[in-house]
Design an enzyme around this catalytic site. Sequence first.
Site, PDB file in Angstrom:
ATOM      1  N   ASP A   1       0.864  -1.174   0.000  1.00 38.83           N
ATOM      2  CA  ASP A   1       0.000   0.000   0.000  1.00 38.83           C
ATOM      3  C   ASP A   1       0.908   1.233   0.000  1.00 38.83           C
ATOM      4  O   ASP A   1       2.134   1.141   0.164  1.00 38.83           O
ATOM      5  CB  ASP A   1      -0.985  -0.006   1.185  1.00 38.83           C
ATOM      6  CG  ASP A   1      -2.206   0.882   0.876  1.00 38.83           C
ATOM      7  OD1 ASP A   1      -2.147   1.692  -0.072  1.00 38.83           O
ATOM      8  OD2 ASP A   1      -3.227   0.760   1.581  1.00 38.83           O
TER       9      ASP A   1
HETATM   10  C1  BGC Z   1      -5.122   3.164   0.107  1.00 37.76           C
HETATM   11  C2  BGC Z   1      -5.218   2.173  -1.022  1.00 37.76           C
HETATM   12  C3  BGC Z   1      -5.130   2.893  -2.334  1.00 37.76           C
HETATM   13  C4  BGC Z   1      -3.817   3.664  -2.375  1.00 37.76           C
HETATM   14  C5  BGC Z   1      -3.562   4.394  -3.681  1.00 37.76           C
HETATM   15  C6  BGC Z   1      -3.926   4.082  -0.032  1.00 37.76           C
HETATM   16  O1  BGC Z   1      -3.955   5.120   0.892  1.00 37.76           O
HETATM   17  O2  BGC Z   1      -5.076   2.475   1.337  1.00 37.76           O
HETATM   18  O3  BGC Z   1      -6.407   1.440  -0.915  1.00 37.76           O
HETATM   19  O4  BGC Z   1      -5.230   1.990  -3.412  1.00 37.76           O
HETATM   20  O5  BGC Z   1      -3.832   4.612  -1.332  1.00 37.76           O
HETATM   21  O6  BGC Z   1      -4.355   5.496  -3.826  1.00 37.76           O
END
Ligand code: BGC
Length: 752
Positions: free
Chosen positions: A280
Amino acid sequence: MAAICGLLLALNMSASIANPSSDSETVEQRVSALLARMTLAEKIGQMSQVNVGDSYIHDYLAEGLRAGRVGSVLNEVNVDVVNELQRIAVEESRLGIPLMVGRDVIHGFKTVMPIPLGQAATWNPDVVREGARVAALEAATAGVNWTFAPMIDISRDARWGRIAESLGEDPYLASVLGVAMVEGFQGDELSAVGTIAACAKHFAGYGAAESGRDYATTNVSENELRNVYLRPFKAAVDAGVTTLMTSFSDIDGVPASGNEFLLRQILRGEWGFDGFVVSDWDSVRQLQIHGLTENDRESAFEAATAGVDMEMHGDAFSKHLEELIEAGRVSLDVVDTAAANILRAKFRLGLFEDPYTDPEKLPDIANANALATARKAALQSVVMLKNDHDTLPLAAENLNSIAIIGPLADAPYEQLGTWIFDGDRELSVTPMHAIHSLVGHELDVRYVRAMENSRSRVTEAFDEAVQVAADSDVAILFLGEESILSGEAHSRADISLPGGQAELVRRIRQSGKPVVAVILAGRPLTLTNIVDEVDAILFAWHPGSMGGPAIADLLFGVESPSGKLPATFPRMVGQIPIYYNQKNTGKPPSPETIVHIDEIDAHAPQLSLGMTAFHLDAGYTPLFAFGHGLSYATFNYEQIATSAAEIRLGESVVISAELTNTGAFTADEVAQLYVRDLVGNVTRPVRELKGFRRVRLDPGESTTVNFELHTDDLAFYGRNMQLMTEPGEFHAWIGGSSETELRTEFRIIAGD
Ligand code: BGC
């Protein structure tokens, strides 16, 4: 367009490596051949994902692409920029490896479907698959070839803001619908135009964040992890999901982005996943903030050895992996495997054949099919929680006037919900507009917003709202939560209607007119303080672009509500976590054993009544149970039967019941099958959803609903963490919610 055509012509170099990408042996040969030509720096480059917003303008990204230091970008949706980035990667880097272009396309791109939790309320995999298909086609016009969806974290805590993005509390429902989303995004052939790679997230246990506070620690036992939280991920892997994303959270003391047990032992070892794992956002470097590592170098070490293949927006891999390999701490094999996993996905996506996007080859954005899909999804997602005295549907011909009141009746942006980076609010048709179009010519439609937004505590406009309600035949209140109140980092500790809304409801009640509440929200809410103040409730989640027409059709009986709750609605927040598939405990509560705090007799303490698992002030039942949802029809279930009283391990049994529409309205019903395994090597839930089916019945029409259950469908992880089905006694129920009492039994005996 001329520039794009020029780019397409310039493709001959990558076309020379091309072969049909659907042949997996060929893909493996191509991966190995390419890997053999790569330097260590180029392999590590594949493992790095860069946020375009940060870097494009500084030319840093272009340099990185030329040097083969970037395997993927995210957050760029200008198709010309995306094509240019692909061109630099393909034509100006040594090996010409195309890019994965990622974006959070969570519930639609420009055309917005209901939030995933709303989609889950449809209990309709076809609608969910079609919604993802529309989203993929629209996102592909921007050059996006990878979405960070579906989010299949089991969510048993409505305080958690990300429950909105989830498919609810149940492992089976989330598995079926998660697979449908993967199929919708990825299509039958991943390399076809208009299909994009999916990403099952967040692996794993993220939904169990303590007290629903986003990013908080999760404490999930291994048995619970395997029997509940991992099930949808296993289903997504079996369905061929291209990628998985790690979770931000820490599980059993090891943050997911450094969790070898999850990423190597389970995902690769037990499940044989051959796609790739992305961290993530910056969660590799966050291993240090968690307190697992001392610095970014050690974070890179932990993440890479645990099995993270690509680092999203962070530079721990790009800065430190080479040094870790040279020092002999990380084996080259780790990097080779990660790079191969990523290249495999790129070959399967057909990017080596055609990395460029020509929007003209794709359907128009927000075309008739996209809008119809969004409307159907919204229609089927709305759950009618109550409908006293058949207040709904409203009969326009018997009314002269209606009052539309509330902050969410005409709020084009708010009805879209969380995670709509690209959602076009201009496409939103609000309930207010849709009601005008549907019945505005027949009756007087009056509108008072009454509150600036859902959080407002200003009550100045309430008098006017009450007056308008009193002067009308019925008051329809549009209440709930604005978009910003759910989603990532938007958790709430109090999940009742925010601001002055409960007060508004009480005031409108005093008008003496029938009151209908339409609630738009990103989570289950505690509605205890308003439920008796209204005659009917339609719970519409954040219904997306076409929420208005769907709600109008339901209010005026063009169609019947048919959504069912994908998550339990607590009476009060202190009951959380409350979910239907709980364990029995050694002291299960029943109506006879509970006592309410107001009924305790001080002179004769009712000790004998108190000794079961309940709350003195809330009992043990929810306000609305998982699977609940009313209809304008009435459905009767009877004659539950099993095809055999006894089956052997390895065989199937069919559980069936007669379902009749005994009402006067043609409507869909979602028939649900629940099973209980009475005795287990580990304790088993009191009920588990094992099947469901949406059926449409005319008044008076009957059908037999059949569910075939193989003994493998009853398997669970026991004390030794092996999946097994045990012989023994099972109960099975069929009905319209998890509270159905229509029961039968069957027995499994050992095979020979
Ligand atoms: C989230 C993810 C997301 C990623 C990209 C993160 O803060 O937890 O679910 O895909 O950001 O935007």
